[in-house]
Design an enzyme around this catalytic site. Structure first.
Site, mmCIF file in Angstrom:
data_model
loop_
_atom_site.group_PDB
_atom_site.id
_atom_site.type_symbol
_atom_site.label_atom_id
_atom_site.label_comp_id
_atom_site.label_asym_id
_atom_site.label_seq_id
_atom_site.Cartn_x
_atom_site.Cartn_y
_atom_site.Cartn_z
ATOM 1 N N LYS A 34 -1.489 2.509 -4.679
ATOM 2 C CA LYS A 34 -3.022 2.233 -5.410
ATOM 3 C C LYS A 34 -4.112 3.277 -5.073
ATOM 4 O O LYS A 34 -4.782 3.818 -6.207
ATOM 5 C CB LYS A 34 -3.570 0.887 -4.740
ATOM 6 N N THR A 35 -4.451 3.466 -3.903
ATOM 7 C CA THR A 35 -5.449 4.680 -3.612
ATOM 8 C C THR A 35 -5.045 6.092 -4.179
ATOM 9 O O THR A 35 -5.833 6.418 -4.723
ATOM 10 C CB THR A 35 -5.517 4.747 -2.024
ATOM 11 N N ASP A 218 -12.204 -0.492 -7.007
ATOM 12 C CA ASP A 218 -10.868 -0.531 -6.257
ATOM 13 C C ASP A 218 -11.097 -1.941 -5.700
ATOM 14 O O ASP A 218 -12.309 -2.568 -5.465
ATOM 15 C CB ASP A 218 -11.053 0.251 -4.770
ATOM 16 N N GLU A 219 -10.035 -2.450 -5.108
ATOM 17 C CA GLU A 219 -9.924 -4.017 -4.758
ATOM 18 C C GLU A 219 -10.729 -4.950 -5.512
ATOM 19 O O GLU A 219 -11.325 -5.766 -5.157
ATOM 20 C CB GLU A 219 -10.631 -4.150 -3.329
ATOM 21 N N GLN A 249 -3.261 -10.498 -3.626
ATOM 22 C CA GLN A 249 -3.791 -10.166 -2.311
ATOM 23 C C GLN A 249 -5.406 -10.500 -2.334
ATOM 24 O O GLN A 249 -6.120 -10.063 -1.530
ATOM 25 C CB GLN A 249 -3.644 -8.639 -1.728
ATOM 26 N N ARG A 609 2.909 -6.060 5.097
ATOM 27 C CA ARG A 609 2.326 -5.092 6.067
ATOM 28 C C ARG A 609 3.639 -4.325 6.757
ATOM 29 O O ARG A 609 3.453 -3.149 7.321
ATOM 30 C CB ARG A 609 1.453 -5.639 7.177
#
Length: 731
Positions: A34-35, A218-219, A249, A609
């Site tokens: 994503k980043t 973002d997010e 998420q 994670r």
DNA sequence: GCCCTGCCGGTTTTT
DNA sequence: CCGGCAGGGC
């Protein structure tokens, strides 16, 4: 164009990065890059000259994410991007308000309140209004105020139908008046005030709407209502909003995040379908299967399945390991034993994480780790700028630039103790009240009478600091504040071990030395008082960025944290502890609408994670609040297919209701190399009528192929390569 | 002005 | 059970 930019991206990522200048929603699964997509898109927009540093806004939620983006961008773009509007929502609002402080009706040295400061103001306010804590708890007023602001509501528009509500609204209004008078701005106010300035000042609005042609977020699943409206206002009709997020998420609904903003974005900006990033580069197959199966139990989803990259189609890895302990102590011992063994196998300590649902659970684990001599690091607790000694020092600094801050006066007037007790303070407050002055002005007033010796000492101290600050740089000013205040001496002489506090105060000087003020603000901030600008900026930064939330430093250590704190991180090995009904999912959550689904998303975050190995554990008996509690294994454990889990405990099994077995493989690696008449999934193509689009699905049709192509605003079309004229675009 | 005691509360948390 | 905080006593 610098083709190396797009190298190594998979089809989905490439499609997102090179999406035409139109609104888009990218559904980015955990570990899907994503980043990278976000930063590469910015670099690509700059590189292809579709945008300039000036015309891009990039918004994140945390300072960490903003820094990470800034850093990665620096490696991709050959020139400085520091002037770009890249930052957190609150950071950008702060920048905006510094520039437009006059239009916002704020003093040039306005101060930012962090939540602790806000609570002190509220307590002070309630005391002044003679409202007892039992009648109206400061915390609930704080919640009410922030909630109202996050829904864009001022006290003036709220209607009060009953006594309690009327009191809340009145207090809200009084609070805003007080903040206005003292030049204080809380976090929600940063957002709301800048939103209102944009709304009411057409010239400013038009400037920014024309200026930003690309807004990246973002997010996005974590945005609240006000943040979404804020984004829409900055975007106007023309900016391309590129939002990246993962509805699976979304774990912050409890603090106002609205996942509904994702579908709202699609509706409001005419987005037909989200771009999905589903290839997970992080975890082994069994972990992905566990995550996919679990989250499939949620009904409120946009829909997305994680899958392995093609080249590792067979990499299922180890099974998950489940341990059902008799007690929480035994569970903790299990974690210690297994963690040690894992480190023996060559995994670094800090590549092993122990996660739990609530902070209280860390205690038993800590004891066991301590007893076994295993190094560990707990995330949580006090942050640097929240420490009392730092808050005291900052209050002195505030007095140097903005003495109207009553909060600061109250914090330090007798810290270190200088003989100004409650009675004297009440006297000062009375004068301030009578003459309608700030506490500082009242102090100046009282200091004209020689009998107020102790007050005069304090006033002179602050005046001295104010004068010194004029000629000093930032770090020297901090040093001067520490010297004049006598804080360090106070901690040296106080009983108990205060070395850490003294070290922290020294650290504050280092922080001041390293501090780089926001260039954009310094350039555009039309403040009359340029001398103190760096100090005001430093103070704002201290409120906006409270520092790392982490204890200890340095050596390799096991990582202990809540699942919430682990979001965005990854580890080779993860222990997911306390998987019991009532704890995870928590009893509290079950009472709220949508609560169970949010807990399940939290579980999903926790599972994803882990890269290689994931331990799940639960305790049959647990000591909570001094009482023994007996619990069943969390339903979330039951929701993970049996064939990806290995039960480690012999006696007590994972047990209970019969477990569903998976019917079809959940991981289907779809090959991006597959050629459909010369086209590939995710590839960008141009159609003479529909413009640029991405191939989102394909099927063979003899020697030709049927392609499903997303043309952004022009919709999704199914075209046959036999007839359609398609031209390949981009890398 | 400081220290001690008693009481209450006790998911998750960034800005 | 344990920690934080407020208020009262010295």
């Amino acid at each position: 164009m610098d083709t190396s930019l797009l190298k190594g991206l998979n089809a989905e990522q490439l499609a997102a990065v090179t999406w035409p200048p139109a609104a888009a929603l990218v559904l980015a699964g955990a570990g899907s890059g994503k980043t990278r997509v976000l930063t590469t898109r910015i670099a690509w927009l700059l590189d292809t000259e579709q945008a300039s540093v000036h015309s891009i806004m990039a918004v994140t939620f945390t300072n960490k994410a903003a820094k990470e983006m800034q850093h990665r961008l620096g490696e991709m773009v050959p020139y400085s991007t520091r002037a770009m509007w890249l930052g957190t929502f609150h950071g950008l609002c702060h920048r905006f308000l510094r520039i437009h402080y006059q239009d916002a009706g704020l003093p040039s040295a306005f101060q930012i309140l962090d939540s602790g400061d806000q609570l002190s103001v509220i307590k002070r306010l309630l005391k002044g209004l003679n409202i007892a804590d039992e009648v109206l708890a400061p915390k609930s007023l704080q919640y009410f105020i922030n909630n109202s602001k996050e829904n864009g509501q001022r006290a003036s528009v709220l209607s009060a139908n009953d006594v309690a509500m009327r009191q809340l609204v009145q207090c809200y209004q009084a609070y805003d008046d007080l903040c206005q008078q003292e030049g204080l701005v809380d976090f929600a106010e940063l957002m709301l005030r800048s939103y209102e300035v944009m709304q009411t000042h057409a010239n400013i609005r038009l400037h920014y709407q024309q200026r930003f042609n690309h807004i990246l977020v973002d997010e996005f699943q974590d945005t609240n209502n006000l943040q979404y409206r804020w984004l829409k206002l900055f975007a106007g009709d023309s900016a391309a909003v590129f939002a990246v997020g993962d509805d699976d998420q979304s774990i912050y609904a409890f603090r106002g995040a609205n996942v509904g903003n994702m579908s709202a974005l699609m509706r409001d900006f005419g987005i037909d379908a989200p771009i999905k990033l589903e290839v997970n580069y992080r975890s082994v197959g069994h972990i992905l299967t566990a995550a996919n199966t679990l989250i499939a139990n949620n009904e409120q989803r946009l829909g997305k399945n994680l899958r392995l990259p093609d080249e590792s189609a067979n990499a299922h890895g180890e099974k998950l390991r489940f341990y059902w302990a008799d007690t929480d102590f035994i569970e903790a011992d299990f974690v210690v034993k297994e963690a040690k063994a894992r480190v023996q196998e060559g995994v670094a300590f800090d590549n092993v994480a122990v996660l739990y649902r609530s902070n209280a659970q860390s205690r038993v684990l800590e004891q066991a780790l301590f007893a076994a001599g295993v190094p560990y690091k707990i995330y949580g607790g006090l942050r640097f700028y929240e420490r009392q000694e730092i808050k005291h020092a900052l209050a002195y600094l505030r007095m140097a630039v903005h003495p109207q801050d009553d909060n600061a006066v109250l914090r330090i007037i007798n810290m270190p103790p200088r003989g100004i007790g409650a009675r004297s303070i009440e006297a000062v407050q009375a004068v301030a009240q009578d003459l309608q002055l700030s506490l500082w002005e009242a102090l100046l007033h009282l200091a004209t009478e020689p009998k107020n010796r102790k007050l005069i000492v304090f006033v002179e101290l602050i005046q001295n600091l104010q004068i010194q600050a004029q000629g000093l740089d930032l770090a020297e000013t901090v040093q001067a504040a520490l010297n004049l205040s006598g804080l360090v001496e106070h901690y040296q002489n106080a009983k108990g071990d205060n070395q850490e506090r003294i070290d922290n105060l020294q650290e504050l000087i280092s922080a001041a030395m390293a501090f780089k003020p926001d260039e954009v603000v310094l350039d555009e901030w039309a403040s009359p008082d340029t001398e103190t600008l760096p100090l005001v900026a430093f103070l704002s930064n201290a409120s906006l960025e409270a520092g790392e939330r982490q204890a200890g430093e340095g050596e390799a250590a096991l990582q202990l944290m809540t699942v919430h704190a682990a979001k965005g991180l990854e580890f080779d090995t993860v222990f997911l502890t306390g998987l019991e009904e009532g704890l995870f999912p928590s009893d509290y959550s079950l009472q709220e609408r949508g609560g169970l689904e949010e807990e399940r998303r939290l579980m999903y975050v926790a599972i994803t994670r882990a890269r290689q190995r994931l331990y799940l554990s639960a305790a049959q008996q647990r000591l909570l609040h001094g009482q023994s509690h007996y619990a069943m294994v969390s339903r979330f454990v039951q929701e993970i297919p049996e064939d990806v889990v290995q039960a480690l405990s012999s006696g007590l099994k994972r047990a209970q209701p019969s477990l569903k077995t998976r019917e079809e493989p959940l991981i289907k690696a779809k090959s991006k190399q597959d050629s459909f008449a010369g086209f590939a999934l995710g590839q960008n193509v141009r159609h003479e009528k529909f413009g640029v689009g991405v191939i989102i699905d394909a099927s063979h049709k003899g020697e030709h192929a049927n392609l499903k192509i997303n043309f952004g605003k022009n919709g999704i079309k199914e075209l046959n390569t036999q007839f359609a004229k398609l031209e390949r675009v981009g890398g």
